[in-house]
Motif scaffolding. Structure first.
Motif, PDB file in Angstrom:
ATOM      1  N   VAL A   6      37.237  52.110  37.512  1.00  0.00           N
ATOM      2  CA  VAL A   6      37.136  50.864  37.944  1.00  0.00           C
ATOM      3  C   VAL A   6      36.517  50.965  39.289  1.00  0.00           C
ATOM      4  O   VAL A   6      35.719  49.947  39.601  1.00  0.00           O
ATOM      5  CB  VAL A   6      38.432  50.097  38.161  1.00  0.00           C
ATOM      6  N   VAL A   7      36.836  51.619  40.077  1.00  0.00           N
ATOM      7  CA  VAL A   7      36.275  51.878  41.320  1.00  0.00           C
ATOM      8  C   VAL A   7      34.764  52.181  41.126  1.00  0.00           C
ATOM      9  O   VAL A   7      33.868  51.836  41.825  1.00  0.00           O
ATOM     10  CB  VAL A   7      37.133  53.016  42.188  1.00  0.00           C
ATOM     11  N   THR A   8      34.615  53.231  40.318  1.00  0.00           N
ATOM     12  CA  THR A   8      32.956  53.459  40.099  1.00  0.00           C
ATOM     13  C   THR A   8      32.338  52.489  39.691  1.00  0.00           C
ATOM     14  O   THR A   8      31.030  52.014  39.998  1.00  0.00           O
ATOM     15  CB  THR A   8      32.916  54.777  39.281  1.00  0.00           C
ATOM     16  N   LEU A  61      32.447  42.083  49.095  1.00  0.00           N
ATOM     17  CA  LEU A  61      31.678  41.966  47.439  1.00  0.00           C
ATOM     18  C   LEU A  61      32.323  43.113  46.705  1.00  0.00           C
ATOM     19  O   LEU A  61      32.844  42.924  45.518  1.00  0.00           O
ATOM     20  CB  LEU A  61      30.332  42.006  47.648  1.00  0.00           C
ATOM     21  N   PHE A  62      32.608  44.388  47.303  1.00  0.00           N
ATOM     22  CA  PHE A  62      33.031  45.603  46.451  1.00  0.00           C
ATOM     23  C   PHE A  62      34.487  45.252  46.206  1.00  0.00           C
ATOM     24  O   PHE A  62      34.876  45.404  45.017  1.00  0.00           O
ATOM     25  CB  PHE A  62      32.913  46.809  47.420  1.00  0.00           C
ATOM     26  N   PHE A 104      38.669  44.022  42.165  1.00  0.00           N
ATOM     27  CA  PHE A 104      39.711  42.932  41.768  1.00  0.00           C
ATOM     28  C   PHE A 104      39.389  42.402  40.545  1.00  0.00           C
ATOM     29  O   PHE A 104      40.345  42.475  39.470  1.00  0.00           O
ATOM     30  CB  PHE A 104      40.107  42.071  42.696  1.00  0.00           C
ATOM     31  N   ILE A 105      38.292  41.932  39.998  1.00  0.00           N
ATOM     32  CA  ILE A 105      37.839  41.503  39.000  1.00  0.00           C
ATOM     33  C   ILE A 105      37.974  42.427  37.894  1.00  0.00           C
ATOM     34  O   ILE A 105      38.478  42.163  36.872  1.00  0.00           O
ATOM     35  CB  ILE A 105      36.481  40.573  39.098  1.00  0.00           C
ATOM     36  N   LEU A 106      37.377  43.570  38.036  1.00  0.00           N
ATOM     37  CA  LEU A 106      37.428  44.668  36.901  1.00  0.00           C
ATOM     38  C   LEU A 106      38.524  44.937  36.481  1.00  0.00           C
ATOM     39  O   LEU A 106      39.027  45.378  35.504  1.00  0.00           O
ATOM     40  CB  LEU A 106      36.421  45.667  37.380  1.00  0.00           C
ATOM     41  N   TRP A 107      39.621  45.235  37.676  1.00  0.00           N
ATOM     42  CA  TRP A 107      40.855  45.662  37.526  1.00  0.00           C
ATOM     43  C   TRP A 107      41.772  44.559  36.696  1.00  0.00           C
ATOM     44  O   TRP A 107      42.470  44.896  35.642  1.00  0.00           O
ATOM     45  CB  TRP A 107      41.676  45.779  38.793  1.00  0.00           C
ATOM     46  N   LEU A 133      40.735  44.690  33.066  1.00  0.00           N
ATOM     47  CA  LEU A 133      41.065  45.962  32.054  1.00  0.00           C
ATOM     48  C   LEU A 133      42.830  45.915  32.095  1.00  0.00           C
ATOM     49  O   LEU A 133      43.111  46.220  31.093  1.00  0.00           O
ATOM     50  CB  LEU A 133      40.602  47.060  32.940  1.00  0.00           C
ATOM     51  N   TYR A 134      43.402  45.425  33.361  1.00  0.00           N
ATOM     52  CA  TYR A 134      44.963  45.830  33.120  1.00  0.00           C
ATOM     53  C   TYR A 134      45.543  44.419  33.552  1.00  0.00           C
ATOM     54  O   TYR A 134      46.976  44.775  33.651  1.00  0.00           O
ATOM     55  CB  TYR A 134      45.037  46.940  34.465  1.00  0.00           C
ATOM     56  N   GLY A 135      44.954  43.272  33.787  1.00  0.00           N
ATOM     57  CA  GLY A 135      45.778  42.097  33.934  1.00  0.00           C
ATOM     58  C   GLY A 135      46.920  41.774  32.721  1.00  0.00           C
ATOM     59  O   GLY A 135      47.743  40.940  33.045  1.00  0.00           O
TER      60      GLY A 135
END
Length: 65
Positions: free
Chosen positions: A15-17, A49-50, A55-58, A61-63
């Motif tokens: 997610v961070v990458t 922005l990062f 947050f959006i990717l997290w 994937l995991y929400g």
């Protein structure tokens, strides 16, 4: 579903990458579009922005867990 822990590439690293790659891509796109001068406080904008992309990717994937 990518597991959060216990794998070769834990989910949070992906997610961070991914967020870093998307943030760099968006920043380059804004510069190419000529909008880089219109953004005040560029380092703060890039960090915000990062964090937003992370947050959006997290959540994607995991929400739903």
């Amino acid at each position: 579903m990518i597991p959060l822990f216990g794998t070769l590439f834990p989910g949070w690293i992906l997610v961070v990458t991914g967020a870093a790659v998307v943030t760099i891509g968006l920043t380059v796109a804004l510069r190419l579009a000529g909008l880089s001068r219109a953004i005040p406080l560029k380092p703060v904008f890039n960090l915000a922005l990062f964090l937003l992309v992370t947050f959006i990717l997290w959540e994607l994937l995991y929400g739903s867990r």
